[in-house]
Design a protein around this motif. Structure first.
Motif: not given
Length: 419
Positions: A307-311, A341-347, A405-410
């Motif tokens: 979660g933190r890495l996603l954020a 590069l930032m998108n990489s791990i998101m999905f 939003y993805i920042l908050w979810y992470g």
């Protein structure tokens, strides 16, 4: 592809390291993820091509994304039902065959120079990809220890990114190189449609060959243990899944909105003034960054809180998009391309966090998460409407909102709550 002995395994919490049998199965699935990425990323090449041949504005051209990713909304839940009935392997087999049919439909669509037929072919192609996603993603997520699920799916997604990296280069050479220098109705009428027909016929043939090879594989079967506390619930009763659906919507929407407009953005005089073919080659850096990030992320996700890495990655994406929107020339180009590069791990991270602990509801949850991929239809269309009404730079506010939003979810949204 490696052949493995047939077996049934129960989906369990973290019980140890992956067995060699799991490793062989996961290795076999890398081709599936490669082809999903390759097919999807070709949309970034189709948009400028069809925009020219049919003389479309940004909004009209983004109907390509709307039809392709709209298939996730229409077919995501039915695909989940199919996978529940025929299993993960059966779902993947069906996905390859349906996707091949969609590729073959490109031939009559191009021959008749009919934009509606192109969109219909894309919908059929996307339906096959939906089946592949619904079957493939949860299969990888649960085929092994729960603790390493984000890293495992991120690693296989890296081969998806390999496909998205190769597709722009090949697509620019085979398709965009045939576009005329002058963007006029007369020049558009003279474009050779074989530039689209031949590549998609070839892709369809490859998909059929892969389906035959997949049919020969004996993949481990997954049997979910039924918990007493999930006997009366449905997948959508889990808060972290519902919020994860919004996360997938935001991620795919932001990623596709950027990727689909890189060619047009780099063509702008105040950015790089590149030709469509040259700009198309640059798209590979966007997706190549995602590939590199996923290989690195597969390592990092085993050592840091997902979660933190996603954020962290979401913050990086916001910063890079803002920099690009406020600058010109090479800084504007490279900062936008670096968002990949930032998108990489998101999905993979959003997906695995969203299905964590769902047990027998995993297939249903996968269908719901794939419905959320409709963000790739909605956000780029809104992006195009804003771009037509103002500028491409102003439209970048939409991906920024998605990444926030993805920042908050992470940080908060992925944490499961008691029922």
């Amino acid at each position: 592809m490696a052949l493995v002995a047939p077996t049934s395994v129960a989906a369990q919490p973290d019980t140890g390291q992956e067995t060699p049998r799991y490793t062989s199965a996961l290795s076999s699935l890398t081709v599936l993820f490669f082809m999903m990425g390759f097919i999807t990323c070709l949309n970034d090449i189709l948009i400028p091509y069809l925009k020219t041949i049919f003389q479309l504005n940004y909004t009209q051209a983004n109907l390509i994304n709307f039809c392709f990713f709209g298939a996730y909304f229409v077919m995501g839940i039915p695909a989940g039902w199919v996978v529940q009935r025929v299993g993960y392997k059966g779902g993947m087999l069906a996905g390859f065959v349906v996707a091949a049919l969609g590729c073959f439909l490109f031939y009559p669509a191009a021959d008749s120079r009919s934009y509606p037929l192109f969109l219909a072919a894309l919908f059929v192609l996307a339906t096959g990809v939906v089946l592949l996603q619904v079957a493939g993603n949860p299969y990888v997520a649960i085929l092994g220890p729960a603790r390493s699920a984000p890293a495992r799916l991120t690693l296989t997604q890296a081969f998806n990114s390999l496909g998205t990296t190769v597709a722009p280069l090949l697509g620019s050479w085979l398709i965009l190189s045939h576009l005329p220098t002058l963007d006029t109705p007369q020049a558009a009428a003279a474009i050779d449609v074989r530039a689209v027909q031949i590549p998609y016929l070839g892709i369809g043939a490859v998909l059929l060959v892969i389906s035959v090879l997949l049919g020969l594989l004996k993949l481990p079967k997954i049997v979910h243990a039924i918990r007493q506390d999930d006997a009366r619930s449905q997948a959508w009763h889990y808060r972290h899944l519902v919020l994860g659906m919004v996360g997938i919507f935001a991620y795919v929407g932001g990623e596709v909105a950027i990727g689909s407009h890189i060619v047009s953005y780099l063509h702008l005089p105040d950015v790089m003034s590149m030709t469509p073919a040259a700009a198309g080659n640059q798209v590979s850096y966007y997706w190549g960054g995602a590939m590199i990030g996923r290989f690195v992320g597969a390592y990092l996700l085993n050592r840091f809180n997902p979660g933190r890495l996603l954020a962290f990655n979401a913050v990086g994406a916001v910063v890079l998009v803002v920099i690009s929107a406020l600058t010109r020339g090479e800084i504007a180009m490279w900062s936008l391309l670096a968002v990949g590069l930032m998108n990489s791990i998101m999905f993979a991270t959003i997906f695995t966090l969203a299905v964590a602990g769902l047990g027998r509801h995993t297939e249903q949850a996968s269908g719901l998460l794939n419905v959320a991929i409709v963000g790739g239809a909605v956000v780029p269309l809104l992006f195009a409407l804003v771009a037509d009404a103002s500028t491409l730079r102003v439209a970048f506010v939409l991906p920024v909102l998605c990444y926030l939003y993805i920042l908050w979810y992470g940080l908060k949204g992925h944490v499961p709550q008691q029922q």
